[in-house]
Scaffold this motif. Structure first.
Motif, PDB file in Angstrom:
ATOM      1  N   PRO A 132      39.817  15.082 -40.288  1.00 33.45           N
ATOM      2  CA  PRO A 132      40.779  16.021 -39.692  1.00 33.45           C
ATOM      3  C   PRO A 132      41.297  15.602 -38.318  1.00 33.45           C
ATOM      4  O   PRO A 132      42.427  15.956 -37.944  1.00 33.45           O
ATOM      5  CB  PRO A 132      39.982  17.324 -39.612  1.00 33.45           C
ATOM      6  N   ASP A 133      40.501  14.821 -37.575  1.00 36.20           N
ATOM      7  CA  ASP A 133      40.959  14.396 -36.247  1.00 36.20           C
ATOM      8  C   ASP A 133      41.814  13.137 -36.297  1.00 36.20           C
ATOM      9  O   ASP A 133      42.216  12.599 -35.260  1.00 36.20           O
ATOM     10  CB  ASP A 133      39.768  14.187 -35.313  1.00 36.20           C
ATOM     11  N   GLY A 134      42.080  12.648 -37.527  1.00 35.24           N
ATOM     12  CA  GLY A 134      42.950  11.498 -37.684  1.00 35.24           C
ATOM     13  C   GLY A 134      42.250  10.166 -37.737  1.00 35.24           C
ATOM     14  O   GLY A 134      42.898   9.135 -38.009  1.00 35.24           O
ATOM     15  N   THR A 135      40.959  10.125 -37.495  1.00 32.15           N
ATOM     16  CA  THR A 135      40.219   8.866 -37.540  1.00 32.15           C
ATOM     17  C   THR A 135      39.913   8.482 -38.984  1.00 32.15           C
ATOM     18  O   THR A 135      39.943   9.314 -39.895  1.00 32.15           O
ATOM     19  CB  THR A 135      38.905   8.967 -36.744  1.00 32.15           C
ATOM     20  N   THR A 136      39.610   7.206 -39.163  1.00 29.49           N
ATOM     21  CA  THR A 136      39.362   6.675 -40.509  1.00 29.49           C
ATOM     22  C   THR A 136      38.025   7.176 -41.063  1.00 29.49           C
ATOM     23  O   THR A 136      36.981   7.056 -40.414  1.00 29.49           O
ATOM     24  CB  THR A 136      39.359   5.140 -40.471  1.00 29.49           C
ATOM     25  N   ALA A 137      38.075   7.726 -42.261  1.00 33.21           N
ATOM     26  CA  ALA A 137      36.856   8.199 -42.920  1.00 33.21           C
ATOM     27  C   ALA A 137      36.092   7.016 -43.506  1.00 33.21           C
ATOM     28  O   ALA A 137      36.695   6.039 -43.974  1.00 33.21           O
ATOM     29  CB  ALA A 137      37.203   9.202 -44.011  1.00 33.21           C
ATOM     30  N   GLN A 138      34.781   7.090 -43.471  1.00 32.41           N
ATOM     31  CA  GLN A 138      33.931   5.997 -43.924  1.00 32.41           C
ATOM     32  C   GLN A 138      32.945   6.462 -44.990  1.00 32.41           C
ATOM     33  O   GLN A 138      32.618   7.641 -45.087  1.00 32.41           O
ATOM     34  CB  GLN A 138      33.168   5.403 -42.733  1.00 32.41           C
ATOM     35  N   VAL A 139      32.483   5.496 -45.780  1.00 34.05           N
ATOM     36  CA  VAL A 139      31.472   5.750 -46.800  1.00 34.05           C
ATOM     37  C   VAL A 139      30.426   4.635 -46.738  1.00 34.05           C
ATOM     38  O   VAL A 139      30.537   3.701 -45.935  1.00 34.05           O
ATOM     39  CB  VAL A 139      32.086   5.822 -48.215  1.00 34.05           C
ATOM     40  N   TYR A 140      29.433   4.717 -47.588  1.00 30.37           N
ATOM     41  CA  TYR A 140      28.350   3.731 -47.616  1.00 30.37           C
ATOM     42  C   TYR A 140      28.306   3.013 -48.960  1.00 30.37           C
ATOM     43  O   TYR A 140      28.951   3.429 -49.935  1.00 30.37           O
ATOM     44  CB  TYR A 140      27.001   4.409 -47.363  1.00 30.37           C
ATOM     45  N   SER A 141      27.534   1.963 -49.028  1.00 29.55           N
ATOM     46  CA  SER A 141      27.216   1.293 -50.291  1.00 29.55           C
ATOM     47  C   SER A 141      25.705   1.329 -50.498  1.00 29.55           C
ATOM     48  O   SER A 141      24.936   0.982 -49.584  1.00 29.55           O
ATOM     49  CB  SER A 141      27.685  -0.165 -50.281  1.00 29.55           C
ATOM     50  N   ALA A 142      25.288   1.723 -51.683  1.00 29.21           N
ATOM     51  CA  ALA A 142      23.861   1.721 -52.005  1.00 29.21           C
ATOM     52  C   ALA A 142      23.332   0.297 -52.193  1.00 29.21           C
ATOM     53  O   ALA A 142      22.123   0.097 -52.287  1.00 29.21           O
ATOM     54  CB  ALA A 142      23.600   2.543 -53.268  1.00 29.21           C
ATOM     55  N   TYR A 143      24.246  -0.674 -52.221  1.00 31.46           N
ATOM     56  CA  TYR A 143      23.810  -2.071 -52.322  1.00 31.46           C
ATOM     57  C   TYR A 143      23.159  -2.533 -51.023  1.00 31.46           C
ATOM     58  O   TYR A 143      22.386  -3.476 -51.014  1.00 31.46           O
ATOM     59  CB  TYR A 143      25.017  -2.961 -52.656  1.00 31.46           C
ATOM     60  N   ASP A 144      23.470  -1.857 -49.924  1.00 36.58           N
ATOM     61  CA  ASP A 144      22.851  -2.188 -48.640  1.00 36.58           C
ATOM     62  C   ASP A 144      21.449  -1.580 -48.575  1.00 36.58           C
ATOM     63  O   ASP A 144      21.286  -0.362 -48.732  1.00 36.58           O
ATOM     64  CB  ASP A 144      23.697  -1.646 -47.487  1.00 36.58           C
ATOM     65  N   LYS A 145      20.468  -2.389 -48.296  1.00 29.93           N
ATOM     66  CA  LYS A 145      19.090  -1.907 -48.249  1.00 29.93           C
ATOM     67  C   LYS A 145      18.890  -0.825 -47.190  1.00 29.93           C
ATOM     68  O   LYS A 145      18.152   0.142 -47.411  1.00 29.93           O
ATOM     69  CB  LYS A 145      18.127  -3.070 -47.989  1.00 29.93           C
ATOM     70  N   SER A 146      19.548  -0.967 -46.057  1.00 32.86           N
ATOM     71  CA  SER A 146      19.371   0.005 -44.979  1.00 32.86           C
ATOM     72  C   SER A 146      19.774   1.413 -45.420  1.00 32.86           C
ATOM     73  O   SER A 146      19.189   2.407 -44.970  1.00 32.86           O
ATOM     74  CB  SER A 146      20.182  -0.410 -43.750  1.00 32.86           C
ATOM     75  N   THR A 147      20.755   1.506 -46.316  1.00 33.18           N
ATOM     76  CA  THR A 147      21.196   2.808 -46.817  1.00 33.18           C
ATOM     77  C   THR A 147      20.115   3.459 -47.658  1.00 33.18           C
ATOM     78  O   THR A 147      19.776   4.636 -47.489  1.00 33.18           O
ATOM     79  CB  THR A 147      22.483   2.644 -47.640  1.00 33.18           C
ATOM     80  N   VAL A 148      19.542   2.702 -48.583  1.00 33.29           N
ATOM     81  CA  VAL A 148      18.487   3.241 -49.453  1.00 33.29           C
ATOM     82  C   VAL A 148      17.253   3.603 -48.636  1.00 33.29           C
ATOM     83  O   VAL A 148      16.617   4.636 -48.879  1.00 33.29           O
ATOM     84  CB  VAL A 148      18.139   2.228 -50.563  1.00 33.29           C
ATOM     85  N   MET A 149      16.924   2.793 -47.655  1.00 34.81           N
ATOM     86  CA  MET A 149      15.766   3.094 -46.803  1.00 34.81           C
ATOM     87  C   MET A 149      15.982   4.391 -46.031  1.00 34.81           C
ATOM     88  O   MET A 149      15.055   5.186 -45.856  1.00 34.81           O
ATOM     89  CB  MET A 149      15.510   1.938 -45.836  1.00 34.81           C
ATOM     90  N   LEU A 150      17.210   4.618 -45.572  1.00 31.89           N
ATOM     91  CA  LEU A 150      17.513   5.866 -44.875  1.00 31.89           C
ATOM     92  C   LEU A 150      17.298   7.064 -45.795  1.00 31.89           C
ATOM     93  O   LEU A 150      16.724   8.078 -45.391  1.00 31.89           O
ATOM     94  CB  LEU A 150      18.964   5.846 -44.379  1.00 31.89           C
ATOM     95  N   HIS A 151      17.727   6.939 -47.044  1.00 36.80           N
ATOM     96  CA  HIS A 151      17.570   8.034 -47.996  1.00 36.80           C
ATOM     97  C   HIS A 151      16.095   8.339 -48.263  1.00 36.80           C
ATOM     98  O   HIS A 151      15.699   9.514 -48.358  1.00 36.80           O
ATOM     99  CB  HIS A 151      18.294   7.695 -49.299  1.00 36.80           C
ATOM    100  N   PHE A 152      15.273   7.316 -48.376  1.00 36.67           N
ATOM    101  CA  PHE A 152      13.843   7.553 -48.588  1.00 36.67           C
ATOM    102  C   PHE A 152      13.178   8.109 -47.330  1.00 36.67           C
ATOM    103  O   PHE A 152      12.217   8.879 -47.419  1.00 36.67           O
ATOM    104  CB  PHE A 152      13.153   6.277 -49.078  1.00 36.67           C
ATOM    105  N   LYS A 153      13.707   7.734 -46.192  1.00 39.46           N
ATOM    106  CA  LYS A 153      13.219   8.332 -44.944  1.00 39.46           C
ATOM    107  C   LYS A 153      13.485   9.832 -44.946  1.00 39.46           C
ATOM    108  O   LYS A 153      12.621  10.639 -44.568  1.00 39.46           O
ATOM    109  CB  LYS A 153      13.906   7.669 -43.757  1.00 39.46           C
ATOM    110  N   TRP A 154      14.690  10.225 -45.380  1.00 35.82           N
ATOM    111  CA  TRP A 154      15.006  11.652 -45.463  1.00 35.82           C
ATOM    112  C   TRP A 154      14.060  12.369 -46.425  1.00 35.82           C
ATOM    113  O   TRP A 154      13.634  13.490 -46.162  1.00 35.82           O
ATOM    114  CB  TRP A 154      16.455  11.834 -45.926  1.00 35.82           C
ATOM    115  N   MET A 155      13.755  11.741 -47.541  1.00 37.13           N
ATOM    116  CA  MET A 155      12.827  12.365 -48.492  1.00 37.13           C
ATOM    117  C   MET A 155      11.501  12.683 -47.816  1.00 37.13           C
ATOM    118  O   MET A 155      10.936  13.772 -47.992  1.00 37.13           O
ATOM    119  CB  MET A 155      12.596  11.441 -49.698  1.00 37.13           C
ATOM    120  N   GLN A 156      10.996  11.741 -47.043  1.00 41.42           N
ATOM    121  CA  GLN A 156       9.733  11.979 -46.341  1.00 41.42           C
ATOM    122  C   GLN A 156       9.887  13.077 -45.291  1.00 41.42           C
ATOM    123  O   GLN A 156       9.043  13.980 -45.189  1.00 41.42           O
ATOM    124  CB  GLN A 156       9.247  10.698 -45.673  1.00 41.42           C
TER     125      GLN A 156
END
Length: 520
Positions: A132-156
């Motif tokens: 909404p503020d006009g900046t570029t929206a971003q997403v992630y790739s599950a192919y990146d290990k750091s992304t999956v590790m973050l998700h498992f961190k949230w689970m804990q």
């Protein structure tokens, strides 16, 4: 004077002795009982309907599903430039973000209905969408290990016990690009399981399975057993063996491409490999009808009785609390869960089977960018989700399956997603029309130029307006006005992670059984 006092004293003693003697019925050893104060009435607490479940000890292996709240993990999102070593980059470019081979604003031009909260991700990818503020929206790739590790961190962090890693037969068998993606995600998840001490297991989605792929699926499962299931400390076990799940059982074989007998053969072979088995079954598996292939119910029940755990699928079967309480069979889906649990208990008590029941709960569903003729269900600020969770637990379930951790394309995700006022715009940069043709009529479009078609072949995009099909419609993209769904603005982006963790505590009797969702 002294003598008179003495006589008076002796007479008094005699009178006392006389009185005592009359009360003790000639028993010289009688001692009157002490007076006890009246005891107040203690209210009897109602019996807690929750099942007694084991409490997992941190750092110990997961030897049973009982007492655990597990979630499904898709891990299927990919982006250009994420490093996936595919031969044809289009196979995983904007993997599961795209629709009609693009990831752009506009219905049928992308496949997601929720937008991830990207504030904590290490690696981010720019898109053509704008916040909404006009900046570029971003997403992630599950192919990146750091992304999956973050998700498992949230689970804990939020008390979610672990994840069933989705492995789609149609995407990993005879598909090197898809296999590369899912192999990488699975390897990262196993490391996440180790680091954050989360239970982990593999679930095959049988979409794309057929008997000709039997040997290939068994070989794939054998490799997972040898590499992970038999070696990793936190791989989930049941009845002494690593648990593997097969999702998509009990449906019409003409539509699925396999029968119950085909899956019985696959299940039996996976047992020989060394696995215990969990089945993801159709909603009406017990009584038949609905989504269940009723002529195959006998073979379905035989298959179910031969496995360790079953989990019926509910997404899309109800989309609000009223339909949950009144829809389906047995006087409502809420009652169906109770009857399903009782069916499994009777099988166990009679010695017919050892099958356990894992109820499936989901926070809501939204799938309009892929299927604009669907209705978007309301999460009701978590009440829809909590109603299911409370019902399953009070019915005596011993385990729970939550769908899904990260499925933003069907709007079932429990992980951190943006609030309603923060989601990017979904307004297309070009004018086009969406045609819903449920009967697949042969319609003459003399001036129509099709620019996209859904996989179900009933919805497509057209550059020009056409006459609406029978029982269908033709609407402009602007008229449809499909936006991204979002968390209520006064809730935190992690609200459903937190609520899921509370349900795990309620399952294990660590907090009171409560029908009203807890306040944070």
């Amino acid at each position: 004077m002294m003598n008179l006092k003495k006589i008076y004293y002796l007479v008094l003693c005699a009178l006392v002795a006389c009185t005592t003697a009359s009360c003790k019925d000639s028993n010289d050893d009688y001692i009157p009982p002490a007076l006890e104060p009246e005891k107040p009435e203690v209210p009897v607490e109602p019996e807690d309907p929750r099942a007694d479940v084991p409490i997992h000890v941190d750092g110990e292996p997961y030897t049973t599903y009982k007492g655990l709240l597990m979630t499904g993990y898709q891990g299927w999102f990919g982006t250009p430039g994420d490093g996936c070593s595919h031969a044809n980059h289009k196979n995983t470019e904007w993997y599961h973000y795209r629709e009609n081979d693009m990831f752009k604003p506009g219905v049928l031009r992308n496949s997601i209905d929720l937008w991830p909260d990207m504030s904590e991700y290490e690696i981010k990818y720019d898109t053509e969408f704008k916040y909404p503020d006009g900046t570029t929206a971003q997403v992630y790739s599950a192919y990146d290990k750091s992304t999956v590790m973050l998700h498992f961190k949230w689970m804990q962090e939020y008390g979610i016990d672990g994840a069933f890693m989705q492995r789609f037969v149609g995407e990993v068998i005879d598909n090197p690009d898809g296999k590369d993606h899912f192999d990488k995600v699975l390897a990262s998840a196993m490391d996440g399981s180790d680091q954050y001490q989360r239970a982990i297991a593999v679930m095959y989605d049988l979409g794309g399975y057929n008997p000709a792929r039997f040997e290939k699926v068994v070989a794939d499962a054998q490799a997972i057993y040898d590499t992970y299931a038999s070696k990793r400390k936190y791989y989930l076990h049941e009845n002494g063996k690593p648990l593997i799940a097969l999702w998509g059982v009990g449906f019409n074989p003409a539509e699925r491409g396999y029968s119950n007998e085909d899956i019985q053969k696959l299940s039996d072979k996976l047992k020989e490999v060394g696995y215990s088995i969990m089945l993801g079954v159709s909603t009406y598996w017990r009584a038949g009808g609905g989504d269940t292939y009723t002529p195959g119910r006998a073979s379905l029940h035989a298959l179910i009785k031969s496995v360790d755990v079953i989990m019926p699928w509910y997404v899309g079967r109800f989309n609000d609390i009223n339909s949950y309480n009144t829809g389906g069979s047995d006087g409502g889906f809420a009652n169906m869960v109770g009857k399903d649990i009782e069916w499994c208990k009777k099988c166990n008590e009679s010695g017919e089977s050892k099958v356990q029941y894992a109820p499936h709960c989901y926070p809501g569903a939204s799938d309009l960018n892929m299927h604009p003729y669907y209705e978007r269900g309301s999460r009701e600020r978590g009440k829809f989700f909590w109603t299911q969770l409370h019902n399953c637990i009070r019915r005596g379930c011993t385990m729970l399956y939550i769908a899904m951790f990260d499925e933003i394309d069907e709007g079932t995700a429990i992980y951190k997603v943006l609030r309603k006022s923060d989601v990017p715009s979904n307004a297309a940069d070009v004018e086009y029309y969406v045609v819903y043709n449920p009967k697949n009529e042969k319609i003459s479009y003399s001036d129509m130029n099709g620019i996209g078609r859904s996989t179900e072949n009933t919805v497509f995009m057209a550059k020009n307006k056409v006459t609406a099909p029978t029982d269908g419609w033709c609407k402009s993209e602007k008229e449809l006005g499909i936006t991204f769904e979002g968390i209520d603005d006064d809730l935190e982006t992690d609200y459903y992670l937190w609520l899921t963790g509370q349900a795990g505590k309620m399952l294990r009797k660590q907090i009171a059984l409560q029908e009203t969702q807890p306040k944070r």
